[in-house]
Every structure is written in structure tokens, then in C-alpha cells.
Design an enzyme around this catalytic site. Structure first.
Site, PDB file in Angstrom:
ATOM      1  N   TYR A 203     -11.806  -6.868  -6.819  1.00  0.00           N
ATOM      2  CA  TYR A 203     -10.635  -7.920  -6.192  1.00  0.00           C
ATOM      3  C   TYR A 203     -10.292  -8.932  -7.435  1.00  0.00           C
ATOM      4  O   TYR A 203      -9.147  -9.288  -7.745  1.00  0.00           O
ATOM      5  CB  TYR A 203     -11.054  -8.743  -5.061  1.00  0.00           C
TER       6      TYR A 203
ATOM      7  N   ARG B 109      -7.652  -6.823  -9.272  1.00  0.00           N
ATOM      8  CA  ARG B 109      -6.220  -6.890  -8.700  1.00  0.00           C
ATOM      9  C   ARG B 109      -5.642  -8.330  -8.594  1.00  0.00           C
ATOM     10  O   ARG B 109      -4.291  -8.669  -8.631  1.00  0.00           O
ATOM     11  CB  ARG B 109      -6.462  -6.387  -7.169  1.00  0.00           C
TER      12      ARG B 109
ATOM     13  N   ASN C 262       0.549  -7.169   3.052  1.00  0.00           N
ATOM     14  CA  ASN C 262       0.018  -7.227   1.692  1.00  0.00           C
ATOM     15  C   ASN C 262      -0.877  -8.701   1.573  1.00  0.00           C
ATOM     16  O   ASN C 262      -0.534  -9.545   2.143  1.00  0.00           O
ATOM     17  CB  ASN C 262       1.334  -7.603   0.858  1.00  0.00           C
TER      18      ASN C 262
ATOM     19  N   HIS D 250      -3.552  -9.100   6.883  1.00  0.00           N
ATOM     20  CA  HIS D 250      -4.871  -8.629   6.160  1.00  0.00           C
ATOM     21  C   HIS D 250      -5.333  -9.495   5.107  1.00  0.00           C
ATOM     22  O   HIS D 250      -6.067  -9.188   4.137  1.00  0.00           O
ATOM     23  CB  HIS D 250      -4.653  -7.177   5.141  1.00  0.00           C
TER      24      HIS D 250
ATOM     25  N   GLY E  64       8.563  -0.820   3.453  1.00  0.00           N
ATOM     26  CA  GLY E  64       7.402  -0.349   2.517  1.00  0.00           C
ATOM     27  C   GLY E  64       5.955  -0.159   2.919  1.00  0.00           C
ATOM     28  O   GLY E  64       5.163  -0.703   2.253  1.00  0.00           O
ATOM     29  N   THR E  65       5.914   0.487   4.026  1.00  0.00           N
ATOM     30  CA  THR E  65       4.684   0.706   4.494  1.00  0.00           C
ATOM     31  C   THR E  65       4.693   2.096   4.926  1.00  0.00           C
ATOM     32  O   THR E  65       5.608   2.834   5.557  1.00  0.00           O
ATOM     33  CB  THR E  65       4.120   0.000   5.659  1.00  0.00           C
ATOM     34  N   SER E  66       3.328   2.786   4.710  1.00  0.00           N
ATOM     35  CA  SER E  66       3.200   4.374   5.020  1.00  0.00           C
ATOM     36  C   SER E  66       2.989   4.598   6.635  1.00  0.00           C
ATOM     37  O   SER E  66       2.805   5.806   7.062  1.00  0.00           O
ATOM     38  CB  SER E  66       2.066   4.955   4.233  1.00  0.00           C
TER      39      SER E  66
ATOM     40  N   LEU F  50      10.701   3.961   1.055  1.00  0.00           N
ATOM     41  CA  LEU F  50      11.032   5.073  -0.191  1.00  0.00           C
ATOM     42  C   LEU F  50      11.349   6.352   0.405  1.00  0.00           C
ATOM     43  O   LEU F  50      12.143   7.007   0.024  1.00  0.00           O
ATOM     44  CB  LEU F  50       9.994   5.080  -1.253  1.00  0.00           C
TER      45      LEU F  50
HETATM   46  N1  APR Z   1      10.637   0.931  -2.243  1.00  0.00           N
HETATM   47  C1  APR Z   1      10.081   1.074  -0.994  1.00  0.00           C
HETATM   48  N2  APR Z   1       9.152   1.860  -0.565  1.00  0.00           N
HETATM   49  C2  APR Z   1       8.259   2.113  -1.520  1.00  0.00           C
HETATM   50  C3  APR Z   1       8.268   1.817  -2.848  1.00  0.00           C
HETATM   51  C4  APR Z   1       9.343   1.300  -3.187  1.00  0.00           C
HETATM   52  N3  APR Z   1       9.838   1.029  -4.403  1.00  0.00           N
HETATM   53  N4  APR Z   1       7.181   2.510  -3.258  1.00  0.00           N
HETATM   54  C5  APR Z   1       6.403   2.999  -2.232  1.00  0.00           C
HETATM   55  N5  APR Z   1       6.851   2.896  -1.191  1.00  0.00           N
HETATM   56  C6  APR Z   1       6.585   3.040   0.228  1.00  0.00           C
HETATM   57  C7  APR Z   1       5.890   4.345  -0.027  1.00  0.00           C
HETATM   58  O1  APR Z   1       6.800   5.576   0.360  1.00  0.00           O
HETATM   59  C8  APR Z   1       4.769   4.240   1.246  1.00  0.00           C
HETATM   60  O2  APR Z   1       5.251   4.717   2.444  1.00  0.00           O
HETATM   61  O3  APR Z   1       5.529   2.192   0.512  1.00  0.00           O
HETATM   62  C9  APR Z   1       4.504   2.637   1.519  1.00  0.00           C
HETATM   63  C10 APR Z   1       3.182   2.266   0.772  1.00  0.00           C
HETATM   64  O4  APR Z   1       2.230   2.828   1.652  1.00  0.00           O
HETATM   65  P1  APR Z   1       0.739   2.361   1.569  1.00  0.00           P
HETATM   66  O5  APR Z   1       0.535   2.676  -0.006  1.00  0.00           O
HETATM   67  O6  APR Z   1      -0.028   3.211   2.553  1.00  0.00           O
HETATM   68  O7  APR Z   1       0.505   0.983   1.644  1.00  0.00           O
HETATM   69  P2  APR Z   1       0.775   0.144   3.021  1.00  0.00           P
HETATM   70  O8  APR Z   1       1.542   0.900   4.311  1.00  0.00           O
HETATM   71  O9  APR Z   1       1.113  -1.168   2.962  1.00  0.00           O
HETATM   72  O10 APR Z   1      -1.011   0.074   3.612  1.00  0.00           O
HETATM   73  C11 APR Z   1      -1.382  -0.374   4.503  1.00  0.00           C
HETATM   74  O11 APR Z   1      -3.494   0.016   4.079  1.00  0.00           O
HETATM   75  O12 APR Z   1      -5.208   0.164   2.625  1.00  0.00           O
HETATM   76  C12 APR Z   1      -4.852  -0.733   3.522  1.00  0.00           C
HETATM   77  O13 APR Z   1      -4.998  -2.883   3.653  1.00  0.00           O
HETATM   78  C13 APR Z   1      -4.525  -1.965   3.056  1.00  0.00           C
HETATM   79  O14 APR Z   1      -2.734  -3.300   3.876  1.00  0.00           O
HETATM   80  C14 APR Z   1      -2.958  -2.160   3.380  1.00  0.00           C
HETATM   81  C15 APR Z   1      -2.679  -1.027   4.474  1.00  0.00           C
END
Ligand code: APR
Length: 231
Positions: A54, A57, A90, A107, A173-175, A200
């Protein structure tokens, strides 16, 4: 007009500010063992390794600048006639650096420290050490104020309230792989909200959304905000 907009952001909105995401091919979980650095068990087993993760980061976050997507959401909060609620997974402070307010960090925040004993939260030192005493109870029980896997996220009552009243739920921007956040779109839709995904690429729960716009956040988010603000 859409009266109440609820926005959820994930690591993808900060990617173009140079902050690693978690699950992209070059993401943090490709380089670090999640169970070692993002669980209470990992912290108990090797606090030094976790604090180092941490600290590294936090140093990157301190140098990072908001991008056009963060600034666009701050503009929307400032100028939109209806309500705009911002929830983020985030732990960075780029929404705040861009001028957003009342951001719900479910988080936690890498920029703050938490006392495991008394629950006190204070601004994190640049380099957090296990021996750092809590400024309030003075016990050496300092940890990052970040919600680890297996822990309860912050603000869930408020999030529930927002989702039940939302007219539009937007995920940026989340998976869509980590609950409870991954379930917010479906919950908002159950209460009648329209749902929009700006990402993305297709996420794990893309099929839940009424509308999906794929592309870089710095392009899709400002375009969406301009459309909403009639600019
Ligand atoms: N613009 C838009 N989307 C983007 C970009 C971009 N430039 N770059 C990446 N992405 C997308 C990816 O395609 C993916 O779907 O952002 C997403 C990131 O996914 P993760 O890396 O899984 O992040 P997140 O969804 O925020 O993770 C959720 O998991 O590990 C834990 O606590 C952590 O808060 C986090 C949580």
C-alpha cells in the site's frame, strides 16, 4: 429530465491517469498475490509486506493526476439540474482531485489510515509502518483504511437508498466481478432505473445493462456528460 443519477466507478476510470487496474492483463493481480496483500489473513501473516504494497501504491496515487473522465464527472455534479451521486470502488482520490464531492468510497481510501482497535481514521503517512501508533488510542494497530476481501464495504446503507431511488445507474470502468458492487446495476434496474455501462470492453455483467458504450473513459465519459448537459 432524469432526476436522480447514480454513478459507480472502478479502476478503469483511473487507468489513463497511470494507476494500474486489477484484472487487466498487466493489472495488480497479475503481479501480486491478492490473498497475501488484500485480505485480513494476509495482513496478520505478514503485515510488513501488506504495508509495503500500500505504501508503493499510495506513492503512485500521490503523483497521479485526474483525467478527463474524472473532470467530466465533477462537471456533471456541479452543473446537472438533478441529483448526481458518485460511488467508487477506487481507493484513490482522483475524483476529489478533479473537484467531485460527497464521493462514497465503498472500498475505503488508500490515502487514509485506520486503527484496527478503536476504528479511528486519519490521513495516512506516506510510509505507513506497523509500529505507527493510532493518534487517538495510541495503540500500534495501524492499517490501511482499505476494505479487504472478506470485509464489509463502507456506505452500503446509503448505497441501498441511492439504488432504490435512482432513475439512471451508470457503471464506469469496472469488470463487474466483485460483489456487492457487481450487483448494483441489477438492483437499480429492479427498482426501475435505466442502466448504462461505459467501459473499455464488455464486463462480466454487461448483459445486465440497457445500454453499453465501449471505449476509453477519457472519451466516453466526457461525451456522455456533454450530452446530458446539452453541450
Ligand atoms: N477506460 C475505460 N475502462 C477501462 C480502461 C479505460 N482506459 N482501462 C481498463 N478499463 C476497464 C477494464 O476493461 C475492466 O473492465 O476497467 C475494468 C477494470 O476492472 P478491474 O481491474 O477488475 O477493476 P475493478 O472492477 O474496479 O475491481 C473491483 O476488485 O480487487 C478489487 O477492491 C478491488 O475495487 C477493486 C474491485
Amino acid at each position: 429530465m432524469i432526476d436522480r443519477i447514480v454513478i459507480l466507478t472502478g479502476a478503469g476510470i483511473s487507468a489513463e491517469s497511470g494507476l494500474s487496474t486489477f484484472r487487466d492483463k498487466d493489472g495488480l493481480w497479475a503481479k501480486y498475490d491478492l490473498s497475501a496483500v488484500a485480505t485480513p489473513q494476509g495482513f496478520r501473516k505478514n503485515p510488513c509486506q501488506v504495508l509495503e504494497f500500500y505504501n508503493m501504491r499510495r506513492a503512485v496515487v500521490s503523483r497521479a493526476r485526474p483525467n478527463d473522465a474524472h473532470f467530466a464527472l465533477a462537471r456533471l455534479q456541479r452543473h446537472y439540474k438533478g441529483e448526481v451521486a458518485l460511488i467508487t470502488q477506487n481507493t484513490d482520490n482522483l475524483h476529489e482531485k478533479a473537484g467531485s464531492t460527497r464521493v462514497k468510497h465503498i472500498h475505503g481510501m488508500i490515502t487514509s489510515a485506520l486503527c484496527s482497535d478503536c476504528g479511528n481514521v486519519w490521513p495516512a503517512p506516506t510510509v505507513m509502518k506497523e509500529s505507527d501508533p493510532c493518534p487517538k488510542c495510541h495503540r500500534s494497530s495501524t492499517r490501511p483504511n482499505v476494505v479487504w476481501f472478506g470485509e464489509i464495504p463502507y456506505h452500503l446503507d446509503k448505497v441501498e437508498e441511492l439504488l432504490t431511488a435512482a432513475d439512471l445507474f451508470v457503471s464506469i470502468g469496472t469488470s463487474g466481478q466483485v460483489y456487492p458492487a457487481a450487483g448494483f446495476a441489477e438492483e437499480a434496474a429492479r427498482y426501475g432505473a435505466a442502466t448504462l455501462e461505459l467501459n473499455l470492453e464488455a464486463s462480466s455483467n454487461s448483459q445486465v445493462f440497457d445500454t453499453r458504450v465501449f471505449g476509453l473513459a477519457t472519451e466516453t465519459v466526457p461525451a456522455w456528460v456533454d450530452e446530458l448537459l446539452g453541450q
